[in-house]
Scaffold this motif. Structure first.
Motif, mmCIF file in Angstrom:
data_model
loop_
_atom_site.group_PDB
_atom_site.id
_atom_site.type_symbol
_atom_site.label_atom_id
_atom_site.label_comp_id
_atom_site.label_asym_id
_atom_site.label_seq_id
_atom_site.Cartn_x
_atom_site.Cartn_y
_atom_site.Cartn_z
ATOM 1 N N GLU A 141 47.176 7.669 6.291
ATOM 2 C CA GLU A 141 47.618 7.129 7.581
ATOM 3 C C GLU A 141 47.197 5.674 7.771
ATOM 4 O OE1 GLU A 141 43.710 9.142 8.316
ATOM 5 O OE2 GLU A 141 45.521 9.487 7.140
ATOM 6 N N PRO A 184 42.743 7.488 20.339
ATOM 7 C CA PRO A 184 42.956 8.753 19.621
ATOM 8 C C PRO A 184 42.525 9.973 20.430
ATOM 9 C CG PRO A 184 41.047 7.601 18.762
ATOM 10 C CD PRO A 184 41.699 6.672 19.745
ATOM 11 N N ASN A 227 42.773 2.463 10.021
ATOM 12 C CA ASN A 227 41.412 2.497 10.538
ATOM 13 C C ASN A 227 40.356 2.300 9.459
ATOM 14 O OD1 ASN A 227 42.127 2.779 13.154
ATOM 15 N ND2 ASN A 227 42.126 5.011 13.090
ATOM 16 N N GLU A 279 41.009 11.983 14.491
ATOM 17 C CA GLU A 279 42.107 11.689 13.581
ATOM 18 C C GLU A 279 41.618 12.134 12.216
ATOM 19 O OE1 GLU A 279 43.824 7.481 14.727
ATOM 20 O OE2 GLU A 279 41.640 7.402 14.671
ATOM 21 N N ASP A 280 42.511 12.092 11.250
ATOM 22 C CA ASP A 280 42.059 12.381 9.897
ATOM 23 C C ASP A 280 40.991 11.360 9.519
ATOM 24 O OD1 ASP A 280 43.969 14.256 10.079
ATOM 25 O OD2 ASP A 280 45.268 13.496 8.501
ATOM 26 N N CYS A 281 39.898 11.870 8.979
ATOM 27 C CA CYS A 281 38.715 11.043 8.742
ATOM 28 C C CYS A 281 38.282 11.073 7.292
ATOM 29 C CB CYS A 281 37.523 11.584 9.556
ATOM 30 S SG CYS A 281 37.487 11.064 11.255
ATOM 31 N N THR A 290 42.447 16.091 11.573
ATOM 32 C CA THR A 290 42.347 16.017 13.027
ATOM 33 C C THR A 290 41.905 17.359 13.600
ATOM 34 O OG1 THR A 290 44.094 14.368 13.078
ATOM 35 C CG2 THR A 290 43.620 15.515 15.138
ATOM 36 N N GLY A 295 38.972 6.569 10.196
ATOM 37 C CA GLY A 295 39.319 7.528 11.236
ATOM 38 C C GLY A 295 38.325 7.446 12.397
ATOM 39 N N ARG A 328 44.476 1.909 19.378
ATOM 40 C CA ARG A 328 44.834 3.300 19.628
ATOM 41 C C ARG A 328 43.804 3.985 20.521
ATOM 42 N NH1 ARG A 328 47.921 6.851 17.309
ATOM 43 N NH2 ARG A 328 46.324 8.384 16.856
ATOM 44 N N ARG A 363 49.364 6.963 23.587
ATOM 45 C CA ARG A 363 48.043 7.011 22.950
ATOM 46 C C ARG A 363 47.604 5.662 22.389
ATOM 47 N NH1 ARG A 363 45.405 12.552 21.146
ATOM 48 N NH2 ARG A 363 45.699 13.516 23.170
#
Lengths: 237, 237
Positions: free
Chosen positions: B6, B182, B9, B105-107, B43, B63, B180, B217
């Motif tokens: 993604e 999130p 970040n 979020e995906d981290c 997430t 993330g 963002r 968002r």
DNA sequence: CGTGCAGTTGAACGGGGTCAAGTGGCGTGG
DNA sequence: CCACGCCACTTGACCCCGTTCAACTGCACG
């Protein structure tokens, strides 16, 4: 082991969070003594000021104090310090103190220059870990405090405050049921995010229910379970 | 230096608070690598759970996440984690984690066993001091947060929240004006001690004044000075 | 297409803040 | 010694801000 003239709040070093530092092998093996000196502070005197260079940590040996944060418009009491508590831990971030500590009663305080603590830590991993543990516990406590401010209604905050003090005095070998309230209503309010009036009202309420008694600047917990009940009841949100 | 799918970040390790640990001379001189492994979290996935043995600290590499405290009746969001932030610092108090961290979020997260950090600290006083500094800063931040909860009215809380995020993104090399969000309104409310409705209303208000814009968002700070004005105005108490 | 959840908006309620008056302990100075 | 003023605390009355309850929208799922 000298006792303060006013006596009563003295604790043995054994219950002090800093004792692992003071008694570390590192100190015996050529490290410097951690405590530079013991200082006394009269009621209302400032132990350290906001903005002061952050180079010292303190251990309350006798008496009580409050740590407060000031943003120009007013102040928030971050925590109350009982004998054996540490203050000024933000010293380790360098820079300046963000908060200030003020004696609520006449205090005796061990003054520990940060560099000495660091030297001790260099000599002993155990000492270093102890220091981290103290900071971690302080962090966890402050997070709990924030959660309380965010979620609890007024009576629950006051109940929690009383039970918390009760437990901390007990841990130090004093009565859990009866102790002094060295801070004024205003300071309690600044700690709990309430006004003096609300603090006063809630305390009066508790007293009217017969759950506590309020002699001059003291508390006696008559039915602590009732307070726990209040605290356990569905929170404000 | 792999990028997440993604993207966006990702931060260089240089801006990570843990980098002094990772790059310490101690690690080069025979100490273990501090980072045991890098893990990914989707997430909503839990990075660590409350009650889990406190033996690990984490660094968010990419993330965002939230740290929250749960007392059975509800939860309080202690802080939001941006790339480069550390989590699980209460690990150093031993015992168990009091709070939990969840990916927003995906981290991608660097997993650092506490004992390795301690070993590194043993080899290098500078590393040890860095660790203390990180904890001290976290403590000071949490105290500020508590003071905010105790003293500020709803619009000031939201303004502070937005300005705080803005500054933290900027420190990481991203735009201070647009970023963002999130986390959901509910999480913002749990962080600020407000309900989702109030958060929503205040944000709508700010938008109606033309101070911010709220795409899905995201936020764009159109007139951050107005927010600063709101924040500076005489507080709730 | 229906269900579900996040977000927004409106209306009404109530907890706690605000303002104000009253009490009592304590120190100071006559 | 008492008179006085000060300050901490208490108590009451009122009111406002944020919560609560509810309805509605819209995007995201199956």
């Amino acid at each position: 082991m000298a006792n303060l003239a006013e006596g009563g709040n003295q604790v043995a070093c054994a219950t002090c969070v800093m004792s692992p530092l003071c008694n570390s092998r590192a100190a015996a093996n050529g490290g410097p003594a951690p405590v530079e000196c013991r200082r006394r502070f009269a009621t209302g005197e400032r132990i350290y000021a906001a903005g002061a260079p952050r180079d010292t940590v303190y251990a309350i040996r006798a008496g009580t104090a409050q740590v407060s944060l000031n943003d120009g418009h007013g102040s928030h009491v971050v925590r109350f310090l009982l004998p054996g508590d540490a203050a000024g831990l933000d010293a380790f971030a360098g820079g300046n103190h963000a908060n200030e500590a003020v004696a609520l009663e006449d205090c005796e305080v061990c003054v520990i220059p940060a560099y000495r603590a660091e030297i001790l830590g260099k000599h002993s991993e155990a000492t270093c870990a102890q220091l981290r543990a103290i900071m971690a516990r302080s962090l966890a406590d402050t997070e709990m405090h924030a959660a309380m401010l965010a979620r609890l209604a007024a009576p629950q905050r006051v109940a929690r405050f009383l039970l918390d003090l009760s437990q901390r005095w007990q841990e130090r070998g004093f009565s859990a049921m009866s102790f002094r309230l060295p801070m004024g209503r205003r300071a309690i309010g600044q700690h709990l995010g309430l006004t003096t009036e609300t603090v006063s009202r809630v305390l009066s309420d508790f007293q009217a229910h017969g759950w506590i008694e309020l002699p001059w600047r003291e508390v006696r917990l008559v039915q602590p379970d009732k307070l726990r009940e209040v605290l356990a009841s569905p929170p404000h949100r």
